[in-house]
Design an enzyme around this catalytic site. Structure first.
Site, short mmCIF file in Angstrom:
data_model
loop_
_atom_site.label_atom_id
_atom_site.label_comp_id
_atom_site.label_asym_id
_atom_site.label_seq_id
_atom_site.Cartn_x
_atom_site.Cartn_y
_atom_site.Cartn_z
N GLU A 185 22.04 13.89 -70.18
CA GLU A 185 21.58 14.30 -69.20
C GLU A 185 21.03 12.84 -69.16
O GLU A 185 22.09 12.55 -67.24
CB GLU A 185 19.80 14.61 -69.52
CG GLU A 185 20.27 16.07 -69.72
CD GLU A 185 21.01 16.81 -70.83
OE1 GLU A 185 20.82 17.91 -71.13
OE2 GLU A 185 20.75 15.68 -71.73
N GLN A 192 19.81 21.11 -66.75
CA GLN A 192 19.83 22.59 -67.61
C GLN A 192 18.13 23.53 -67.76
O GLN A 192 18.62 24.22 -67.20
CB GLN A 192 20.70 23.27 -67.96
CG GLN A 192 21.42 24.59 -68.90
CD GLN A 192 22.78 24.39 -70.24
OE1 GLN A 192 22.05 24.17 -71.54
NE2 GLN A 192 23.84 24.07 -69.41
N PHE A 229 14.98 19.25 -70.99
CA PHE A 229 16.04 18.51 -70.80
C PHE A 229 15.92 17.12 -70.32
O PHE A 229 17.17 16.46 -70.17
CB PHE A 229 17.48 18.75 -70.82
CG PHE A 229 17.54 20.48 -71.47
CD1 PHE A 229 16.63 20.64 -72.70
CD2 PHE A 229 18.82 21.62 -71.87
CE1 PHE A 229 16.79 22.23 -73.62
CE2 PHE A 229 18.09 22.94 -72.41
CZ PHE A 229 18.04 23.09 -73.17
N GLU A 243 25.47 20.33 -66.94
CA GLU A 243 25.98 20.82 -67.59
C GLU A 243 26.68 22.44 -67.42
O GLU A 243 25.63 23.08 -66.70
CB GLU A 243 25.19 20.94 -69.46
CG GLU A 243 25.26 19.33 -69.71
CD GLU A 243 22.93 19.46 -70.41
OE1 GLU A 243 23.13 20.46 -70.37
OE2 GLU A 243 23.03 17.87 -70.41
N HIS A 256 11.88 25.02 -73.23
CA HIS A 256 13.02 25.48 -72.12
C HIS A 256 11.35 25.60 -71.41
O HIS A 256 12.10 26.79 -70.21
CB HIS A 256 13.62 26.60 -72.36
CG HIS A 256 15.05 26.16 -73.20
ND1 HIS A 256 14.91 25.60 -74.28
CD2 HIS A 256 15.89 26.37 -73.41
CE1 HIS A 256 16.18 25.33 -75.13
NE2 HIS A 256 16.74 26.31 -74.03
#
Length: 326
Positions: A62, A84, A88, A31, A131
């Site tokens: 994904e 990314q 994810f 991505e 994240h």
């Protein structure tokens, strides 16, 4: 000598560039890896130089990215997939565990699946939810996958080269909070074995074992301890699966004390496996139990609380003191 001082992110970029130049079967996909150059700019400039057929911007899916990479690998390509952010990767976990990890064994060794899955991981960047994960133990537990992580720019460059050249699937964890830490990279050097640990600092009183983002913290701890007269050996594992237990054993037989450090939760983490194996191998050498320092068994906290969650200098030095006090 082709020696440059590069941040880890740039070293990975140069490694990908070298692989793309050397082997026309190498592809980069993920991505925003193309026109944007990745959210951390790790793939910056690659699509411009190698084209959209070699550096591929994919849909936000994904599972589809990894599934496509598996198909391309079966047709003779060497895809390098970027996830990314660490959080994810879980939509792709099914593809990685049930397909990527098993195809070689399922085909009785006749099929090779040379896919590299690059995952920026760990905390320390003040990010939002999903994240800042450290899921390496989930992948190390899966037979058929190799799991590695560099702690410095030189290893980032060379370990990625070796991962791309491997015929086995490799999960390549990149410590995102270290992306801009600079180090010397010799592109003409002879790299260490991908799955061998290296001694980052010699010592005699206690062994600190770490990998990825925590190696720097352990080196800082060793410097502080040296000021108080304690000599700490720091071992950079580099590979989480397979693990270089021989290197850990050699160090522990010398220092007789071991502390394992990682960002991931201590509960069922890679440090637990190291503690168990080294206790089996070095029972009569150890002068204290193997101690572990890591994250808490809780969901990763909001950004303002992550410094309380992440193992830092104080928690590492506290474990050192507890070990030496036995």
């Amino acid at each position: 000598m082709a020696v440059q001082k590069l941040p880890i992110a740039k070293a990975i970029n140069e490694s990908l560039r070298t692989a793309l130049e050397t082997d026309p079967k190498v592809l980069v996909m993920g991505e925003d890896v193309g026109k944007l150059g990745g959210v951390f700019r790790v793939t910056d400039g690659l699509q411009k130089d190698f084209g959209e057929d070699r550096v591929i911007d994919t849909p936000l899916a994904e599972s589809g990215i990894v599934g496509t990479a598996i198909g391309m690998a079966l047709r003779g390509y060497r895809p390098v997939v970027e996830i990314q952010f660490d959080g994810f990767v879980f939509p792709a976990y099914d593809q990685i565990v049930t397909q990527l990890a098993k195809m070689h064994a399922r085909a009785l060794g006749k099929v090779k699946v040379p896919v590299v899955v690059r995952i920026p991981y760990g905390g320390g960047i003040g990010a939002v939810e999903h994240h800042s994960e450290s899921p390496e133990a989930l992948f190390a537990h899966v037979a058929g996958l190799k799991v590695v992580t560099p702690s410095n720019a030189s290893d980032a460059y060379w370990m990625l080269q070796q991962a791309i050249q491997s015929d086995d699937p490799v999960i390549f964890f990149e410590p995102k909070r270290r992306y801009w830490d600079k180090g010397e990279v010799d592109t003409e050097a002879v790299p260490a074995d991908l799955h061998k640990a290296v001694v980052a600092r010699e010592g005699t009183d206690l062994t600190l074992v770490a990998y990825g983002p925590m190696v720097k913290v352990c080196l800082e701890a060793a410097t502080v301890a040296a000021e108080e007269g304690t000599s700490i050996e720091v071992l950079d594992l580099r590979s989480i699966s397979p693990l270089d237990f021989d290197a850990v054993q050699k160090s522990v037989e010398k220092t007789r004390h071991l502390v394992v450090v990682h960002e991931a939760p201590v509960f069922l983490g890679s440090g637990a496996e190291i503690a168990a194996r080294i206790t089996e191998r070095c029972f009569y050498h150890l002068e204290a139990p193997v101690l572990r320092v890591g994250g808490y068994h809780a969901p990763y906290p909001p950004a303002r609380l992550e410094e309380e969650y992440l193992p830092g200098l104080d928690r590492v030095l506290d474990a050192v003191d507890r070990s030496l006090a036995y």
